[in-house]
Design a protein around this motif. Structure first.
Motif, PDB file in Angstrom:
ATOM      1  N   THR A 172       0.833  -1.204   0.000  1.00 33.56           N
ATOM      2  CA  THR A 172       0.000   0.000   0.000  1.00 33.56           C
ATOM      3  C   THR A 172       0.866   1.252   0.000  1.00 33.56           C
ATOM      4  O   THR A 172       2.064   1.202   0.278  1.00 33.56           O
ATOM      5  CB  THR A 172      -0.900   0.024   1.237  1.00 33.56           C
ATOM      6  N   ASP A 173       0.230   2.387  -0.293  1.00 27.28           N
ATOM      7  CA  ASP A 173       0.948   3.657  -0.279  1.00 27.28           C
ATOM      8  C   ASP A 173       1.484   3.962   1.111  1.00 27.28           C
ATOM      9  O   ASP A 173       2.573   4.493   1.262  1.00 27.28           O
ATOM     10  CB  ASP A 173       0.000   4.778  -0.714  1.00 27.28           C
ATOM     11  N   LYS A 174       0.689   3.609   2.115  1.00 28.36           N
ATOM     12  CA  LYS A 174       1.100   3.915   3.475  1.00 28.36           C
ATOM     13  C   LYS A 174       2.372   3.143   3.826  1.00 28.36           C
ATOM     14  O   LYS A 174       3.319   3.692   4.395  1.00 28.36           O
ATOM     15  CB  LYS A 174      -0.028   3.523   4.427  1.00 28.36           C
ATOM     16  N   SER A 175       2.371   1.855   3.465  1.00 30.55           N
ATOM     17  CA  SER A 175       3.548   1.046   3.781  1.00 30.55           C
ATOM     18  C   SER A 175       4.739   1.514   2.955  1.00 30.55           C
ATOM     19  O   SER A 175       5.875   1.530   3.434  1.00 30.55           O
ATOM     20  CB  SER A 175       3.213  -0.426   3.558  1.00 30.55           C
ATOM     21  N   PHE A 176       4.486   1.949   1.707  1.00 32.40           N
ATOM     22  CA  PHE A 176       5.567   2.501   0.873  1.00 32.40           C
ATOM     23  C   PHE A 176       6.187   3.701   1.587  1.00 32.40           C
ATOM     24  O   PHE A 176       7.404   3.790   1.740  1.00 32.40           O
ATOM     25  CB  PHE A 176       5.004   2.933  -0.484  1.00 32.40           C
ATOM     26  N   GLU A 177       5.343   4.591   2.040  1.00 33.84           N
ATOM     27  CA  GLU A 177       5.833   5.815   2.670  1.00 33.84           C
ATOM     28  C   GLU A 177       6.633   5.481   3.929  1.00 33.84           C
ATOM     29  O   GLU A 177       7.710   6.021   4.150  1.00 33.84           O
ATOM     30  CB  GLU A 177       4.640   6.695   3.011  1.00 33.84           C
TER      31      GLU A 177
END
Lengths: 706, 706
Positions: free
Chosen positions: A323-328
């Motif tokens: 997910t984007d959150k985990s990417f960030e």
């Protein structure tokens, strides 16, 4: 979700009277509707308004409460609003810290003339001859020539520093607690208390990799039933993880190698300059070498910072987070580790290793067989640490944060503007014809909050990690941040494309990183006080060795004796009569046995005693400060009392409302036996809830009776 | 609340298929309805069922999963259910810990014959003469007589112990994490995820005090307007707080005084017994004194535990806390502090102070001018620590927990029974006439879970705090707990009146206390390894002083020399020829300069070197173990993955349900223009929610696009 809606409906009712909350809601809704038809009409006024109060007016300079956080949140969304609120609180908290820091510094200034050790060093009658600081080309020198350094180092190395580092550890704990409270308050004001992170959708890259994987599997096992691969397993990501670990270690290795390179540069330049025949050059050796080395360090840090940012991004892309959150989060974690090492490795070297691995006269330690390890002048390592800290901190802040942050977007805007000018349009016509969104397109796109936070966290590191050796750091940080808030505000309002508003309940992983830095700071400060400064040796001398309980004789006590006839062949100075008389015994800073003892030049009992006290101090300091931080954490409640009361009241209101509505439904249903297909469903629900209610109420009562 | 009800309604729907959840709900409701008319009919069967599976069946002995936690919760409520779940997990976690502990102990047993220091001590050729252990009456002694102690102490003091204490620190972190996960799972299964502590009502005592205060105020200011006093301020409670602090310090002082008294008893008895002319008495001196002292300690601990429980309650009543919850928390905190000090002060004395404040031959330290401080035999302090630990732990567990806990309720029941028998009723008639609730009244009332938890936390302290010196502690704890679970189960089911069921989401303050104990354990273990055991001196000898890198000569290295002519007058032994020859030089265990050095009997360089290494070990151990615990904490997610997925799915279901219901309402309302007074209210709510929904949905989408 239902909860949210109910809360909102209650809020709305209340806001009939207040008016502001309702306006906020409509504004937020407007802001968030993409391609809203009449946004353009409002936006210019909006920007002007925000720009004015946010980045211009003097009263909005520093404080959270004077920052138009509500407006910022309305225009940019909660995530950016939280950033500015955090920055405001941090800056506000820096005020007491820098005040106390200045007082500590002033205390050092005021007591510099009463400081017996520096008085002893400066006294011309104290005729102590020191051993040469380098092989062959250097000669003996008088300790009194180190007078200025000794006096200067007292400014940063006095008992007040110990107090100050305890104070700063508690300050960091207070800051965390205050932020938790402020975040809670903002959560309440911004109606986020019931908000939970919705499930993120998988990133496109992730979906693509999963599709690739399932295609591969299909090709391999065509005879079997096609089973869709749902996710990437640990094994799929293993190569990426391995690359990550290897590259991270490699990068940290590069940092170490560069620091080592700078050390070599310093050693070799010093030797070369010492050999020069020009006396003026020789006099400026120290200054030249120190300054150039610090500047090289700074430049390397600045360049590597950019490189590391790119490397971290590349490594995170390799990992294909879901997910984007985990990417960030992964990106931030990696970037932080690399930038942290980059910024602090040279400083840690100076604080803890410089001047320690020197050896002793007659048996110095050599790198590559010919470069002797660096020594510090008397009480000098702390001074060098100060210089390095101030150059890195100021340089980073001025060049990287302000120049790069403001200059580069401006430059890019200019380039984009010039490029478009080369097109067919005439300037004035174009200006008229362009829509608002077209002119906005010339702005730099928004790159996320990560660089902004990162910069501040590294600064937080400077403020807390080595505060024992540099009490002015909070002041420098405060001055930087006063400018930073306005520059950031200006940048967000006028230099960047307006970011897509995002909701957030907290500052996420940054809070954990802050906590980590604060924890490490306690240990590093303990070591700086006990190992880098002369605090412990002074205490030990005063209470264990001093004949009259005063500091008189301390300097003599810290210097060991060396018989110059014991120099190795080819290493003795070429100019033994530099001071005008022949020398038999020279002194050096270490606790070793004198040449006339049974075990000459062995480490002495004093060394072990001082070391034991130093280590004991570290244990006591660390545990006491951690205990005090825990107590601060425990005493200050995470939720402000008025907010928790308010939330409680709202909950009661909500229950009332719900009950009324249920009654209303029952009433409607009872008065109308059959009302369509949906009736069955809601009736069954109604009965459930009305039955469940008295029970749960009773349950509650029982709890209370216990 | 609305959320709760909705969740329950969803659950109910699902439970149509499962059946169990519905049954549980009805059962809970039954349990909670006070004076339910047909409870008596069900209860006996219920008890039998619970009693059988809970306290009898062998498969329910230990493990959480074999304990009928669901039944326990149904019958006793969530709070007691959580206690048994926690106890089960703790016991389960003790299994690996005790296995590793036994292995460490066996490793010690296996290597005892290869241990060079104890071989050296036991070797008859090593003719080392030791200085007398007490003044005048004791004489010189051969080191080889300490052979047995030296061999025994190797069982607990070997390199495996260091590994074991690191293991136990990580074990404690794992235990915390596992408990968080299990608690979350139980919360989900018991439908507590949305449950929040409702506001407690003020206690009657609190209301009474507030009333008193307002009456006072009224009397004082009769001419003024009467203002009701709403709460007790800090100032009102100040006397109580002062009493609290004073009494707590006093109680801790009493503990210290008693420990000191036991020390004095030991010293004086030893001296007296040494003086006795009977040779058999003299031979058994050590054993007699140690055993009686340990038993006295145990008895004192047991008595003071009861006293402290009463004192803590009295102090908490003085404070007049507002709610029952705050009353309980304050009471627990105070009781824990007092009982913790009570249980661990004698042990801490033995571990860290005994044998350290001895002085040296010729200048011993004296208490009250005549009692010489205790010394440890060679490698003996660790053995004494083991003996003290095992006696306290076993004694406390056997006597206090099992005998008291089971015996006293039985006794009280008997007394109550006998008393009632003295009444007019005939036995058999009475039995027949008595209702179920009347016979139940003969049982002991339920006194809360505090004593049960307290007992286990103190045991957890024994298991973690001094595990470095007593690797068998987890095994003892495990054996105790296997019995404990059944005894507790039996007690709750048959010996106590059935407690009022109470809801709870977690184990409350106990979790924080556990965390605190685990943190303190890291530091105490570091100190036990580096200061109480001989691990560090052995390492230092092997790597710094040993001529051949082996342990040969270690014993000689740790012993200093003393010239017997330097004994103070009147302190020398009365029997100098006890060993059959005259002695000029005797040895004692310390790092001091020999009599022939320039500074005789001064602390030597070795002492400082060993001390520095010891302190360095503490720093490294503490920080490494804390880091590893943090990593364990960080890696293991607090919520089990399946539970978090399930909760997420339920949330989606809930939103669907809610939407459908809203639609149904709108449909009903639209098809029926006017339906009474409540219609207006629900319509406005409907419009609110239907308007709010698309917006919040849009909001969400925006988040994801960012």
């Amino acid at each position: 979700m239902s909860w949210q809606v109910y809360r909102r409906s209650i809020k709305k009712k209340r806001s009939m009277h207040i008016g502001v909350v309702g306006k906020i809601n409509t504004l937020v809704n407007k802001v968030l509707e993409p391609l809203h038809p009449h946004v353009e009409e409002h936006q210019p006024k909006n920007i002007k308004h925000l720009s004015h109060t946010f980045s211009r007016e003097k009263q909005h300079l520093v404080f959270y409460k004077y920052q138009p956080i509500g407006l910022v949140r309305k225009y940019f969304g909660e995530k950016i609003g939280l950033y500015f609120a955090w920055l405001g609180l941090y800056t506000q908290m820096l005020i007491p810290a820098s005040l106390v820091g200045v007082f500590v510094f002033l205390y050092g200034c005021a007591t510099v003339d009463d400081n017996i050790p520096s008085m002893e060093i400066c006294h011309p009658k104290n005729n102590i001859t020191m051993c040469p600081l380098c092989d062959r080309v250097c000669s003996y020198w008088k300790l009194s020539t180190a007078c200025a350094t000794a006096r200067a180092s007292h400014l940063f190395d006095n008992p007040a520093t110990v107090f100050f580092s305890i104070f700063m550890a508690l300050w960091a704990a207070m800051f965390m607690e205050n932020w938790k409270r402020r975040q809670m308050r903002l959560n309440y004001e911004w109606d986020l208390t019931g908000f939970e992170d919705e499930e993120d959708h998988p990133r496109a890259e992730y979906e693509f990799r999963v599709m690739q994987k399932s295609l591969c599997k299909d090709q391999k096992s065509q005879q079997k039933v096609i089973m869709p691969v749902e996710k990437l397993t640990y094994r799929d990501r293993l190569p990426a993880y391995m690359t990550n670990i290897v590259m991270m270690l490699l990068m940290i290795g590069v940092t170490f190698a560069i620091v080592f390179g700078v050390i070599l540069y310093r050693i070799s330049t010093k030797a070369a300059l010492h050999m020069s025949s020009n006396p003026i050059t020789r006099n400026h050796v120290q200054l030249t070498v120190k300054t150039t080395a610090a500047i090289i360090n700074l430049v390397v840090i600045l360049i590597l910072d950019e490189v590391y940012g790119a490397v971290a991004r590349w490594l995170t892309v390799l990992e294909v987070p879901k997910t984007d959150k985990s990417f960030e989060e992964r990106l931030i974690f990696k970037t932080f580790i690399l930038k942290f090492f980059n910024a602090f490795t040279p400083i840690i070297y100076i604080a803890f290793f410089r001047g320690r691995l020197v050896g002793r006269p007659g048996s110095y330690l050599y790198v590559f067989e010919s470069y002797r390890m660096e020594e510090c002048a008397h009480g000098g390592c702390l001074m060098e640490l100060c210089i390095q800290l101030s150059i890195t901190m100021l340089g980073k802040q001025l060049i990287q944060n302000n120049l790069f942050e403001i200059g580069i977007p401006k430059l890019k805007k200019l380039i984009r503007y010039i490029r478009s000018k080369q097109g067919a349009f005439q300037e004035e016509e174009r200006q008229k014809k362009l829509q608002r969104y077209e002119t906005d397109h010339f702005l730099e796109p928004f790159a996320g909050l990560t660089p902004e936070y990162m910069e501040m966290i590294i600064q937080f590191g400077f403020v807390t990690l080595f505060v024992a050796s540099f009490p002015l750091a909070p002041l420098f940080a405060l001055l930087n941040n006063i400018i930073e808030i306005r520059l950031d505000a200006k940048k967000f309002v006028t230099e960047l494309r307006r970011p897509v508003a995002a909701r957030a309940k907290d500052i996420g992983i940054w809070y954990n990183i802050l906590r980590g830095v604060a924890k490490v700071a306690v240990i590093i400060n303990a070591f700086v006080i006990s190992f880098t400064s002369d605090f412990i040796p002074r205490m030990v001398y005063q209470y264990m060795y001093s004949p009259d309980g005063s500091m008189h004789g301390f300097v003599n006590h810290t210097l060991s004796y060396f018989n110059v006839s014991h120099f190795q062949d080819g290493k003795e100075t070429m100019d033994p009569l530099h001071l005008g008389y022949s020398i038999e015994i020279c002194r050096y800073k270490d606790y070793r046995e004198p040449p006339w003892s049974a075990t000459p030049y062995e480490i002495s009992k004093e060394f072990w005693a001082v070391l034991a006290v130093r280590l004991a101090f570290v244990i006591v300091f660390q545990n006491v400060v951690m205990l005090m931080s825990d107590i601060v954490d425990w005493i200050i409640p995470d939720i402000p009392k008025d907010i928790s009361l308010q939330i409680h009241k709202e909950k009661i209101l909500l229950v009332d409302l719900f009950m009324k509505e249920e009654q209303g439904k029952v009433y409607i249903l009872e008065s109308r036996p059959s009302a369509g297909g949906t009736e069955k469903c809601s009736r069954s629900n109604n009965s459930n809830s009305t039955v469940a209610h008295p029970h749960s109420g009773l349950h509650t009562n029982n709890n209370k009776n216990l």
